[in-house]
Design an enzyme around this catalytic site. Sequence first.
Site, PDB file in Angstrom:
ATOM      1  N   SER A 110       2.067  67.334  12.490  1.00 23.42           N
ATOM      2  CA  SER A 110       2.387  68.449  11.593  1.00 23.42           C
ATOM      3  C   SER A 110       1.367  68.504  10.454  1.00 23.42           C
ATOM      4  O   SER A 110       0.513  67.611  10.317  1.00 23.42           O
ATOM      5  CB  SER A 110       3.771  68.232  11.001  1.00 23.42           C
ATOM      6  N   ASP A 139       1.001  70.701  15.559  1.00 22.60           N
ATOM      7  CA  ASP A 139       2.298  71.337  15.311  1.00 22.60           C
ATOM      8  C   ASP A 139       2.161  72.346  14.164  1.00 22.60           C
ATOM      9  O   ASP A 139       1.667  71.985  13.092  1.00 22.60           O
ATOM     10  CB  ASP A 139       3.296  70.230  14.939  1.00 22.60           C
ATOM     11  N   GLY A 199      13.036  72.654  15.673  1.00 19.38           N
ATOM     12  CA  GLY A 199      14.212  72.311  14.883  1.00 19.38           C
ATOM     13  C   GLY A 199      15.349  71.779  15.736  1.00 19.38           C
ATOM     14  O   GLY A 199      16.514  72.105  15.516  1.00 19.38           O
ATOM     15  N   SER A 259      16.439  68.638  16.170  1.00 18.00           N
ATOM     16  CA  SER A 259      17.254  67.526  15.650  1.00 18.00           C
ATOM     17  C   SER A 259      18.578  68.083  15.160  1.00 18.00           C
ATOM     18  O   SER A 259      18.594  69.086  14.440  1.00 18.00           O
ATOM     19  CB  SER A 259      16.552  66.849  14.458  1.00 18.00           C
ATOM     20  N   ASN A 293      11.245  70.091  20.357  1.00 18.42           N
ATOM     21  CA  ASN A 293      10.624  69.424  19.205  1.00 18.42           C
ATOM     22  C   ASN A 293      11.632  68.610  18.405  1.00 18.42           C
ATOM     23  O   ASN A 293      12.660  69.141  17.967  1.00 18.42           O
ATOM     24  CB  ASN A 293      10.024  70.471  18.267  1.00 18.42           C
ATOM     25  N   THR A 319      13.085  65.301  12.590  1.00 19.26           N
ATOM     26  CA  THR A 319      14.093  64.783  11.651  1.00 19.26           C
ATOM     27  C   THR A 319      14.897  63.597  12.211  1.00 19.26           C
ATOM     28  O   THR A 319      15.116  62.611  11.505  1.00 19.26           O
ATOM     29  CB  THR A 319      15.032  65.937  11.241  1.00 19.26           C
TER      30      THR A 319
END
Length: 284
Positions: A50, A82, A209, A211, A230, A233
């Site tokens: 990221s 990312d 997103g 997680s 992906n 977290t």
Amino acid sequence: MALVSVAELLAKAEAGGYAVGAFNANNMEIVQAIAMAAEKENSPVIMQASQGAIKYAGLEYIVGLVRIAAETTHVPIALHLDHGTSFDQVVRCIRSGFSSVMYDGSQLPLEENIRITQKVIEISRPIGVSVEGELGHIGGTEDDISVDEKDAHYTDPDEALTFVRETGVDALAIGIGTAHGQYKGEPKLDFERLEKISKLVNVPIVLHGSSGVPDEAIRRAISLGVRKVNIDTNIREAFVAGARKVLEDNPAEIDPRKILGPGKEGAIELIREKIRLFGSGGKA
Ligand code: G3H
Ligand code: 13P
Ligand code: ZN
């Protein structure tokens, strides 16, 4: 093994009806945890960097660490950018050795997003680097891009078709109700929209997103065409839980290896569970 492209991994996932985990790599211990989990589950895996990871570790360290992970394991590993923020950053990542990139133009007008994504594909495709595009906002905080959860809007299926036709992306990230970071309540995914988009565009779909999304919802999303999931977290949570426990049990501990080691173990277990959930175990 040399690094492979995300497109190659997702083509196999499409044929097999499973998804490949894309795990955010921020430091050596997390790179090792992803590689060890993938090796134990005999699974292909995507390590992604990221904006925050690039700032923290530096591009060269990330590439070096992931290359060593790929060379010392027997499973296929891709190194992916990312939420790439600009054409220039994509070029820098490709020059440094990334095998796949995401260009995130989701905050731009559609035409502008298409134009820059096309430029990214023009330089990536001839050298075998795959490209993920994004359409529709994903709520939460993503790197330097902040989108208020309430304003986050979902991907329009017709726009998705236009975007994929015009750009020829290898994978498409969409907004269907997921958000980056920890959820306050239980996320509700728009499966109808996902099904529609998936049938229309005919390219692997990426779920950001992920997680905190219940297992059952992840399974359903995969059955409807999600091929890249992906996770960041949840790795942070597992890693910090392991490290925190050491410090709670022994506040005088000063050896970083004894603090980060249990963090890494926690991350390995978490990633192994995700790999099994995504159905990519045994597919290396
Ligand atoms: O894209 C979402 C990631 O969780 C990015 O987070 O920039 O803090 O590493 P980061
Ligand atoms: P989470 O941190 O919510 O797992 O999201 C990760 C992600 O989408 C990275 O692009
Ligand atoms: Zn994301």
